[in-house]
Design an enzyme around this catalytic site. Sequence first.
Site, PDB file in Angstrom:
ATOM      1  N   THR A 166       0.850  -1.194   0.000  1.00 46.93           N
ATOM      2  CA  THR A 166       0.000   0.000   0.000  1.00 46.93           C
ATOM      3  C   THR A 166       0.882   1.238   0.000  1.00 46.93           C
ATOM      4  OG1 THR A 166      -1.752  -1.194   1.089  1.00 46.93           O
ATOM      5  CG2 THR A 166      -1.834   1.201   1.265  1.00 46.93           C
ATOM      6  N   LYS A 260      -0.385  -0.835  -4.457  1.00 41.73           N
ATOM      7  CA  LYS A 260      -1.810  -0.504  -4.294  1.00 41.73           C
ATOM      8  C   LYS A 260      -1.916   0.945  -3.844  1.00 41.73           C
ATOM      9  CE  LYS A 260      -5.799  -1.834  -1.432  1.00 41.73           C
ATOM     10  NZ  LYS A 260      -5.924  -0.721  -0.480  1.00 41.73           N
ATOM     11  N   HIS A 284      -7.638   4.254  -1.579  1.00 40.87           N
ATOM     12  CA  HIS A 284      -7.878   3.733  -0.234  1.00 40.87           C
ATOM     13  C   HIS A 284      -9.349   3.922   0.171  1.00 40.87           C
ATOM     14  CE1 HIS A 284      -5.012   2.405   3.037  1.00 40.87           C
ATOM     15  NE2 HIS A 284      -6.166   2.367   3.686  1.00 40.87           N
TER      16      HIS A 284
HETATM   17  C1  LIG Z   1     -12.430  -0.178   7.133  1.00 42.68           C
HETATM   18  C2  LIG Z   1     -11.391  -0.204   6.065  1.00 42.68           C
HETATM   19  C3  LIG Z   1     -10.128  -0.691   6.351  1.00 42.68           C
HETATM   20  C4  LIG Z   1      -9.161  -0.729   5.350  1.00 42.68           C
HETATM   21  N1  LIG Z   1      -7.960  -1.264   5.651  1.00 42.68           N
HETATM   22  C5  LIG Z   1      -7.013  -1.307   4.685  1.00 42.68           C
HETATM   23  C6  LIG Z   1      -5.761  -1.884   4.969  1.00 42.68           C
HETATM   24  O1  LIG Z   1      -5.497  -2.372   6.050  1.00 42.68           O
HETATM   25  N2  LIG Z   1      -4.838  -1.850   3.967  1.00 42.68           N
HETATM   26  C7  LIG Z   1      -5.102  -1.323   2.738  1.00 42.68           C
HETATM   27  O2  LIG Z   1      -4.242  -1.306   1.866  1.00 42.68           O
HETATM   28  N3  LIG Z   1      -6.302  -0.816   2.440  1.00 42.68           N
HETATM   29  C8  LIG Z   1      -7.264  -0.815   3.383  1.00 42.68           C
HETATM   30  N4  LIG Z   1      -8.481  -0.300   3.078  1.00 42.68           N
HETATM   31  C9  LIG Z   1      -8.765   0.138   1.695  1.00 42.68           C
HETATM   32  C10 LIG Z   1      -9.325  -1.021   0.862  1.00 42.68           C
HETATM   33  O3  LIG Z   1      -8.347  -1.990   0.601  1.00 42.68           O
HETATM   34  C11 LIG Z   1      -9.870  -0.546  -0.492  1.00 42.68           C
HETATM   35  O4  LIG Z   1      -8.871   0.198  -1.143  1.00 42.68           O
HETATM   36  C12 LIG Z   1     -11.131   0.293  -0.386  1.00 42.68           C
HETATM   37  O5  LIG Z   1     -11.936  -0.133   0.687  1.00 42.68           O
HETATM   38  C13 LIG Z   1     -11.923   0.207  -1.683  1.00 42.68           C
HETATM   39  O6  LIG Z   1     -13.013   1.053  -1.646  1.00 42.68           O
HETATM   40  P1  LIG Z   1     -14.510   0.605  -1.284  1.00 42.68           P
HETATM   41  O7  LIG Z   1     -14.568   0.371   0.180  1.00 42.68           O
HETATM   42  O8  LIG Z   1     -15.296   1.800  -1.716  1.00 42.68           O
HETATM   43  O9  LIG Z   1     -14.847  -0.629  -2.086  1.00 42.68           O
HETATM   44  C14 LIG Z   1      -9.460  -0.250   4.054  1.00 42.68           C
HETATM   45  C15 LIG Z   1     -10.741   0.228   3.776  1.00 42.68           C
HETATM   46  C16 LIG Z   1     -11.701   0.245   4.747  1.00 42.68           C
HETATM   47  C17 LIG Z   1     -13.072   0.735   4.397  1.00 42.68           C
HETATM   48  C1  LIG Z   2      -4.536  -0.063  10.055  1.00 44.04           C
HETATM   49  C2  LIG Z   2      -5.170   1.000   9.214  1.00 44.04           C
HETATM   50  C3  LIG Z   2      -4.199   2.008   8.748  1.00 44.04           C
HETATM   51  C4  LIG Z   2      -5.987   0.316   8.208  1.00 44.04           C
HETATM   52  C5  LIG Z   2      -6.397   1.128   7.045  1.00 44.04           C
HETATM   53  O1  LIG Z   2      -5.750   1.097   6.030  1.00 44.04           O
HETATM   54  C6  LIG Z   2      -7.580   1.939   7.086  1.00 44.04           C
HETATM   55  O2  LIG Z   2      -8.232   2.040   8.146  1.00 44.04           O
HETATM   56  O3  LIG Z   2      -7.925   2.523   6.039  1.00 44.04           O
END
Ligand SMILES: Cc1cc2nc3c(=O)[nH]c(=O)nc-3n(C[C@H](O)[C@H](O)[C@H](O)COP(=O)(O)O)c2cc1C
Ligand SMILES: CC(C)CC(=O)C(=O)O
Length: 396
Positions: A166, A260, A284
């Site tokens: 990421t 990513k 993200h």
């Molecule tokens: C609650 C939450 C936690 C996430 N945690 C991570 C994570 O730990 N690492 C990461 O690369 N992306 C994280 N993401 C981003 C997701 O991988 C993804 O890019 C994103 O949720 C896509 O958009 P969408 O929720 O509209 O489908 C997180 C997103 C959410 C909503």
């Molecule tokens: C541990 C966090 C940084 C996880 C994340 O990527 C998020 O909450 O969007």
Amino acid sequence: MPPPSATPHDLSCLHLRDLERIAADCMDRQTRDYYNEGADASMTLAENHTAYNKYRIRPRVLRDVSRVNPSASVLDFTASCPIGVAPTAMQCLAHPDGEIATAAACKEAGVAMGLSSFATKSLEDVKAAGGDTARVLQLYLFEEREESARLIRRARKAGYKAVFLTVDTPVLGRRNLEIKNKFKLPPHLRIANFADGANGEGKEEKSGDSEAGYTEGEKRVMPRGPVTFHSHAANPTLEWGRDITWLKKECGEDMKVYVKGVATAEDALLAIKYGVDGIVVSNHGGRQLDGALATVDALPEIVEAVQKKIPVHVDGGIRHGTDVFKALALGADFVWIGRPVLWGLAYKGKEGVDLCLRLISDEFKLCMALAGVTSVKDISKDYLVKIDRSGFVSRL
Ligand SMILES: Cc1cc2nc3c(=O)[nH]c(=O)nc-3n(C[C@H](O)[C@H](O)[C@H](O)COP(=O)(O)O)c2cc1C
Ligand SMILES: CC(C)CC(=O)C(=O)O
């Protein structure tokens, strides 16, 4: 994958927006806000969805669509559809089975899964539940490199096929509801891949130690569980040459390296230059830079720059089978969905994730048939038009 059902199984939940509404009542406020909110004014979060509306589908007719094949190849795996489960942190907030339930649902549906390194179940247990579908470990490259190296070694040993590094998180975005709610991981939950030395070789960190050098704004998203590594997610020192080279070496032949969080053609070209195996166009889920371009708007310039040299995936705001179709028509090879899976988990654990995956994959298959396409590889920009604010329609 089951065929698109004329009679949906759960009449209270006919599409992902229903699921969002129902799930909202199944979560405590802290969890709901953490999962659903975007950064700052949530402009990018909103636009990730609405940007899909400026594209319309040009359906072709009188093509035998009695057999539609929605399967797609991703990371040397034939998935039942070109839709994967994006890595999202701390899924046990939604349901006690957390990432294990998600993995089991993915296995049953033949859908690829990405696991967050901030998961609340260990990567080994998730791999056991997800089998071949658990292919991706998402990685934050920590300033303390050995911590990341340990995680990579474990993922290789467990059989993960790729890491998604990421790269949109040099610092953590400002999520106002997290601040308001004083977000913290409840004491009964652990960031399983780090806590209590669960990585087998890990050292235990005293709460607070990892925060040295971070500003108050960066520290505040740190869940104050007894042992966490949350603030490590943000690493402002990362750079292309040194860090990608290091990561590729650690991953060796066994695991591919994707980045990513790429949002520009320039960075896509750098990804190719530094030998990255694939790109995920992502912001993200609108949780980092508010005001960044919606991912579907960033996608065309990246596809153009990459010229099919490496796979281009996209996530963010994908809520309908037609969104999946549009993203593929714009040149994405694969899409990932984040929050809807968390809503499914909150609603009914594994059964809720089953429902989530079935709803969107059925919609996608239906869309293919109605657009006159029988194979994913045939979805192209010929099937799309763009419509501007004044209603002017243009071919792509
Ligand atoms: C609650 C939450 C936690 C996430 N945690 C991570 C994570 O730990 N690492 C990461 O690369 N992306 C994280 N993401 C981003 C997701 O991988 C993804 O890019 C994103 O949720 C896509 O958009 P969408 O929720 O509209 O489908 C997180 C997103 C959410 C909503
Ligand atoms: C541990 C966090 C940084 C996880 C994340 O990527 C998020 O909450 O969007």
